[in-house]
Design a protein around this motif. Structure first.
Motif, PDB file in Angstrom:
ATOM      1  N   PRO B 259      68.790  10.043 -92.273  1.00 41.50           N
ATOM      2  CA  PRO B 259      68.636  11.372 -91.668  1.00 41.50           C
ATOM      3  C   PRO B 259      67.678  12.267 -92.444  1.00 41.50           C
ATOM      4  O   PRO B 259      67.037  13.138 -91.862  1.00 41.50           O
ATOM      5  CB  PRO B 259      70.051  11.950 -91.675  1.00 41.50           C
ATOM      6  CG  PRO B 259      70.820  11.123 -92.607  1.00 41.50           C
ATOM      7  CD  PRO B 259      70.178   9.792 -92.675  1.00 41.50           C
ATOM      8  N   VAL B 260      67.578  12.026 -93.752  1.00 47.54           N
ATOM      9  CA  VAL B 260      66.700  12.873 -94.562  1.00 47.54           C
ATOM     10  C   VAL B 260      65.243  12.705 -94.145  1.00 47.54           C
ATOM     11  O   VAL B 260      64.468  13.658 -94.113  1.00 47.54           O
ATOM     12  CB  VAL B 260      66.899  12.568 -96.065  1.00 47.54           C
ATOM     13  CG1 VAL B 260      65.921  13.351 -96.912  1.00 47.54           C
ATOM     14  CG2 VAL B 260      68.324  12.882 -96.477  1.00 47.54           C
ATOM     15  N   VAL B 261      64.866  11.462 -93.779  1.00 49.36           N
ATOM     16  CA  VAL B 261      63.486  11.212 -93.336  1.00 49.36           C
ATOM     17  C   VAL B 261      63.143  12.094 -92.143  1.00 49.36           C
ATOM     18  O   VAL B 261      62.080  12.709 -92.079  1.00 49.36           O
ATOM     19  CB  VAL B 261      63.313   9.724 -92.969  1.00 49.36           C
ATOM     20  CG1 VAL B 261      61.965   9.487 -92.301  1.00 49.36           C
ATOM     21  CG2 VAL B 261      63.431   8.863 -94.203  1.00 49.36           C
ATOM     22  N   THR B 262      64.077  12.190 -91.194  1.00 48.88           N
ATOM     23  CA  THR B 262      63.836  13.031 -90.025  1.00 48.88           C
ATOM     24  C   THR B 262      63.645  14.480 -90.442  1.00 48.88           C
ATOM     25  O   THR B 262      62.756  15.167 -89.943  1.00 48.88           O
ATOM     26  CB  THR B 262      65.043  13.003 -89.068  1.00 48.88           C
ATOM     27  OG1 THR B 262      65.616  11.725 -89.144  1.00 48.88           O
ATOM     28  CG2 THR B 262      64.628  13.308 -87.680  1.00 48.88           C
ATOM     29  N   VAL B 263      64.493  14.923 -91.365  1.00 44.97           N
ATOM     30  CA  VAL B 263      64.408  16.316 -91.782  1.00 44.97           C
ATOM     31  C   VAL B 263      63.067  16.595 -92.446  1.00 44.97           C
ATOM     32  O   VAL B 263      62.446  17.636 -92.211  1.00 44.97           O
ATOM     33  CB  VAL B 263      65.576  16.668 -92.721  1.00 44.97           C
ATOM     34  CG1 VAL B 263      65.416  18.056 -93.271  1.00 44.97           C
ATOM     35  CG2 VAL B 263      66.882  16.559 -91.966  1.00 44.97           C
ATOM     36  N   VAL B 264      62.572  15.622 -93.231  1.00 47.28           N
ATOM     37  CA  VAL B 264      61.251  15.796 -93.839  1.00 47.28           C
ATOM     38  C   VAL B 264      60.217  16.002 -92.742  1.00 47.28           C
ATOM     39  O   VAL B 264      59.387  16.912 -92.802  1.00 47.28           O
ATOM     40  CB  VAL B 264      60.879  14.572 -94.709  1.00 47.28           C
ATOM     41  CG1 VAL B 264      59.420  14.647 -95.121  1.00 47.28           C
ATOM     42  CG2 VAL B 264      61.760  14.505 -95.936  1.00 47.28           C
ATOM     43  N   GLY B 265      60.293  15.191 -91.682  1.00 53.35           N
ATOM     44  CA  GLY B 265      59.338  15.316 -90.592  1.00 53.35           C
ATOM     45  C   GLY B 265      59.436  16.665 -89.901  1.00 53.35           C
ATOM     46  O   GLY B 265      58.431  17.279 -89.556  1.00 53.35           O
ATOM     47  N   LEU B 266      60.663  17.135 -89.740  1.00 55.56           N
ATOM     48  CA  LEU B 266      60.860  18.401 -89.027  1.00 55.56           C
ATOM     49  C   LEU B 266      60.390  19.601 -89.845  1.00 55.56           C
ATOM     50  O   LEU B 266      60.316  20.705 -89.323  1.00 55.56           O
ATOM     51  CB  LEU B 266      62.337  18.582 -88.664  1.00 55.56           C
ATOM     52  CG  LEU B 266      62.858  17.585 -87.635  1.00 55.56           C
ATOM     53  CD1 LEU B 266      64.326  17.811 -87.367  1.00 55.56           C
ATOM     54  CD2 LEU B 266      62.065  17.678 -86.346  1.00 55.56           C
ATOM     55  N   GLN B 267      60.081  19.379 -91.134  1.00 54.56           N
ATOM     56  CA  GLN B 267      59.636  20.499 -91.959  1.00 54.56           C
ATOM     57  C   GLN B 267      58.216  20.949 -91.608  1.00 54.56           C
ATOM     58  O   GLN B 267      57.778  21.988 -92.072  1.00 54.56           O
ATOM     59  CB  GLN B 267      59.692  20.138 -93.453  1.00 54.56           C
ATOM     60  CG  GLN B 267      61.092  19.902 -93.976  1.00 54.56           C
ATOM     61  CD  GLN B 267      62.003  21.067 -93.709  1.00 54.56           C
ATOM     62  OE1 GLN B 267      61.679  22.204 -93.995  1.00 54.56           O
ATOM     63  NE2 GLN B 267      63.157  20.793 -93.122  1.00 54.56           N
ATOM     64  N   VAL B 268      57.491  20.137 -90.813  1.00 54.68           N
ATOM     65  CA  VAL B 268      56.113  20.509 -90.471  1.00 54.68           C
ATOM     66  C   VAL B 268      56.069  21.905 -89.880  1.00 54.68           C
ATOM     67  O   VAL B 268      55.225  22.728 -90.243  1.00 54.68           O
ATOM     68  CB  VAL B 268      55.512  19.521 -89.458  1.00 54.68           C
ATOM     69  CG1 VAL B 268      54.052  19.833 -89.221  1.00 54.68           C
ATOM     70  CG2 VAL B 268      55.669  18.125 -89.953  1.00 54.68           C
ATOM     71  N   GLY B 269      56.998  22.189 -88.972  1.00 53.49           N
ATOM     72  CA  GLY B 269      57.042  23.514 -88.362  1.00 53.49           C
ATOM     73  C   GLY B 269      57.308  24.594 -89.397  1.00 53.49           C
ATOM     74  O   GLY B 269      56.621  25.607 -89.440  1.00 53.49           O
ATOM     75  N   THR B 270      58.304  24.341 -90.266  1.00 54.35           N
ATOM     76  CA  THR B 270      58.626  25.299 -91.323  1.00 54.35           C
ATOM     77  C   THR B 270      57.404  25.544 -92.204  1.00 54.35           C
ATOM     78  O   THR B 270      57.110  26.674 -92.582  1.00 54.35           O
ATOM     79  CB  THR B 270      59.762  24.747 -92.206  1.00 54.35           C
ATOM     80  OG1 THR B 270      60.769  24.219 -91.363  1.00 54.35           O
ATOM     81  CG2 THR B 270      60.326  25.808 -93.094  1.00 54.35           C
TER      82      THR B 270
END
Lengths: 305, 336
Positions: B259-270
């Motif tokens: 799940p952490v990998v996904t969260v890393v990807g979702l940080q692009v917006g942040t």
């Protein structure tokens, strides 16, 4: 020999003591068990107190300029006076008064933008859950579009259309937070729709509006309350960011973010101008985050022992 | 796998079209019209107004204008900046590497500190170490990053004098632009001190931008790790007498990181949203600063193009993350 109480002689008081706690008492018990949540709640309480009584607590008007006391350091620093406890800003306004009045603004921004997006979000979410395929898809796709834009970028885009200003910043923040509420309402409402009590109510002849707002909505409220509390913190944060960029509250409004926007210039001479408004933002955001986390833990039955 | 990708695409494409409609209507939702906005307070004579309306194609029916906008955008023509008269896409591409460099370093910073911190907090659950890590992470999560950046400047630049306050490199260096990434370009130029100067300019913006992803990753890693540590296969590994280090590193960590990998990807917006603030404070010449300036100058083609390109980037990266997630976690492919 001790007199033994027979089951028949149990008093009404004792019976009440054995009864399960009311839902609110239970929520309060679970909530106060969490130290962080309690700390958050008391901070929020303090902020609300400051916001309501700002006119009486603040020593000066937030926009009154003391021209002969420009950039006075806080009272404990060398050169500070007890007249301005937290010093003055580059045009001689009392920092303490501005911070206190800023509390009122930040809470108002949070309240208005969260209520806006919460009410519209609930409405759209319920419509999506109750309506057929096409309307639902249309609403959810629209929300996907809004979600595809990073939050601050979307807010900036809305400001680009509406123009800078405090009210427009609130609308922008409400729009940014909308998809979260719509998605949450729809998901929980769909979960409730398949349950027996909804079916029973339907069979009893309840109309769609009654089903939406009287039957289903009250059972979806728990996650929405948590989301709204956490939404307060992001609203305050985003409003401050917009104010900082010069796109939100305009001078001389004592908004925390806009108080920081000219501060870089004075960073070498006046640390208090740079650091104090940020402390206020951080504390407010932290308070609502802690309270929201605590509410979530208390309201989520899965986490209960 | 292919049907999974197709299914993702069927969601992504309408979203993307929605973005183009939104961005297109942006210019029509401005009170008045863009030409009026350009003319400013002095106003302009009617013939010039009509000519400009025709020049920008604003006098034609909306659906036609939209079709025109899409077909030009597909060919890479996003219009010209009103202020500089440069093509919007060129301006974007000029500034994009600076934002990429900053964002990559920020996310690397967040990963290097956040994942180990979350892991340690999970292993030392309910000890002062855990409370410390989670407390710091909650503070980082609640931090207004523009203020955090100011504090960093106050401490490291003003008080200690260690790092410069703004820009990407000292003026005396002028490395040839090869990749647009200052760290790479200075290394290629071979100039003495240039690389160090670039690094010293990068450090504070990197920390400022990386703080929220850092806090998010630490929290995420901790909860994911705690969940995995309670699984039967971890207990089985322990029961087989494997060393604690082996259990954590080989059995628990791998699964906890999914799940952490996904969260890393979702940080692009942040990161993109954070770049707007960070770049403005540190005068970092990237797309965030470019867009804020465009709004203040009412340079609408730039605002429009910038939003379209940033949203495209976010959608594209999220699609890649979704597909990667399907690769590392086969279960997800078969659920809707």
């Amino acid at each position: 020999m001790k007199p033994q109480t027979s089951p028949a002689s149990v008093s009404a008081e004792e019976l009440r003591a054995c009864a399960p706690p009311s839902p609110f008492a239970e929520l309060w018990r679970d909530f106060t068990r969490n130290k962080g949540a309690l700390f958050g709640l008391s901070l929020v309480g303090a902020f609300v107190f400051l916001a309501v009584f700002a006119d009486w607590i603040a020593p000066y008007s937030p926009i009154e300029q003391f021209r002969d006391a420009v950039l006075t350091p806080p009272s404990w620093e060398e050169g500070g006076t007890s007249q301005f406890l937290l010093g003055t800003d580059p045009v001689g306004r009392d920092m303490l008064s501005r911070l206190i009045h800023g509390t009122r603004l930040s809470l108002a921004i949070g309240l208005i933008s969260v209520s806006l997006s919460l009410s519209i979000g609930i409405l759209l979410g319920l419509i999506a859950a109750f309506s057929g395929h096409k309307v639902e898809t249309a609403i959810m796709r629209l929300m996907d579009v809004l979600l595809a834009l990073p939050s601050l970028l979307l807010a900036v885009a809305v400001i680009a259309i509406l123009g800078p200003g405090l009210a427009n910043a609130m609308y922008a923040i409400a729009i940014v937070r909308l998809p979260g509420f719509v998605r949450l309402t729809r998901a929980t409402a769909i979960g409730e729709l398949s349950k027996d009590y909804v079916m029973a109510s339907r069979i009893a002849g309840a109309g769609t509006l009654r089903l939406m707002f009287n039957t289903v909505l009250p059972n979806c409220l728990a996650p929405l309350i948590v989301q709204a509390t956490l939404g307060f913190s992001t609203a305050i944060l985003d409003a401050a960011a917009l104010g900082f960029l010069g796109l939100g509250a305009q001078p001389p409004t004592p908004e925390w973010g806009s108080m920081l926007s000219g501060a870089l210039e004075f960073i070498e001479r006046a640390w208090w101008v740079v650091s104090l408004p940020g402390v206020a933002i951080l504390l407010a955001v932290l308070a609502f985050n802690l309270m929201g986390d605590g509410l979530r833990d208390a309201l989520d039955p899965k986490l209960k022992r | 796998m292919i049907s999974y990708i197709l299914r993702r695409l069927s969601v992504v494409i309408p979203t993307f079209l929605g973005i183009t409609v939104l961005v297109f209507s942006l210019i029509h939702m401005i009170p008045g019209d863009p030409v009026e906005a350009m003319s400013g307070e002095r106003g302009m004579e009617p013939e010039r107004y009509a000519r400009l309306m025709a020049q920008y194609g604003l006098d034609r029916p909306l659906p036609l204008q939209y079709a025109d906008y899409i077909s030009r955008a597909a060919r890479g023509d996003l219009g010209r900046s009103i202020v500089t008269q440069e093509p919007v896409l060129r301006e974007f591409l000029d500034r994009f590497p600076a934002t990429v460099e900053l964002s990559l370093c920020a996310i690397a910073f967040a990963i290097c500190l956040g994942i180990p911190a979350g892991m340690i907090a999970a292993l030392k659950r309910n000890t002062p170490v855990d409370y410390g890590v989670m407390g710091v992470s909650l503070a980082g999560y609640s931090m207004p990053i523009f203020w955090w950046a100011l504090l960093l400047i106050l401490f490291f630049s003003v008080s200690l004098g260690w790092t410069p306050v703004s820009g990407r490199i000292d003026i005396e260096f002028d490395p040839a632009r090869v990749t647009g990434l200052m760290l790479v370009d200075t290394l290629l130029s071979g100039e003495e001190g240039a690389f160090l100067s670039a690094v010293s300019h990068l450090i504070l913006p990197m920390v400022a931008l990386g703080t929220i992803p850092l806090a998010t990753l630490a929290r995420m890693t901790r909860s994911s790790m705690l969940e995995v540590l309670g699984e039967d296969y971890v207990r089985a590994a322990r029961a087989r007498g494997l060393s604690p280090l082996r259990v954590v590193a080989k059995h628990a960590l791998r699964n906890a990181l999914i799940p952490v990998v996904t969260v890393v990807g979702l940080q692009v917006g942040t990161l993109l949203a954070g770049a707007i603030l960070t770049e403005t404070i540190f005068s970092w010449p990237g797309i965030g600063k470019w867009m804020v300036e465009a709004i203040h100058r009412r340079d609408y083609p730039v605002v429009q193009g910038g939003i379209l390109l940033s949203a495209t980037l976010v959608i594209f990266v999220n699609l890649i993350v979704d597909v990667l997630y399907g690769v590392i976690n086969p279960r997800i492919r078969h659920t809707r």
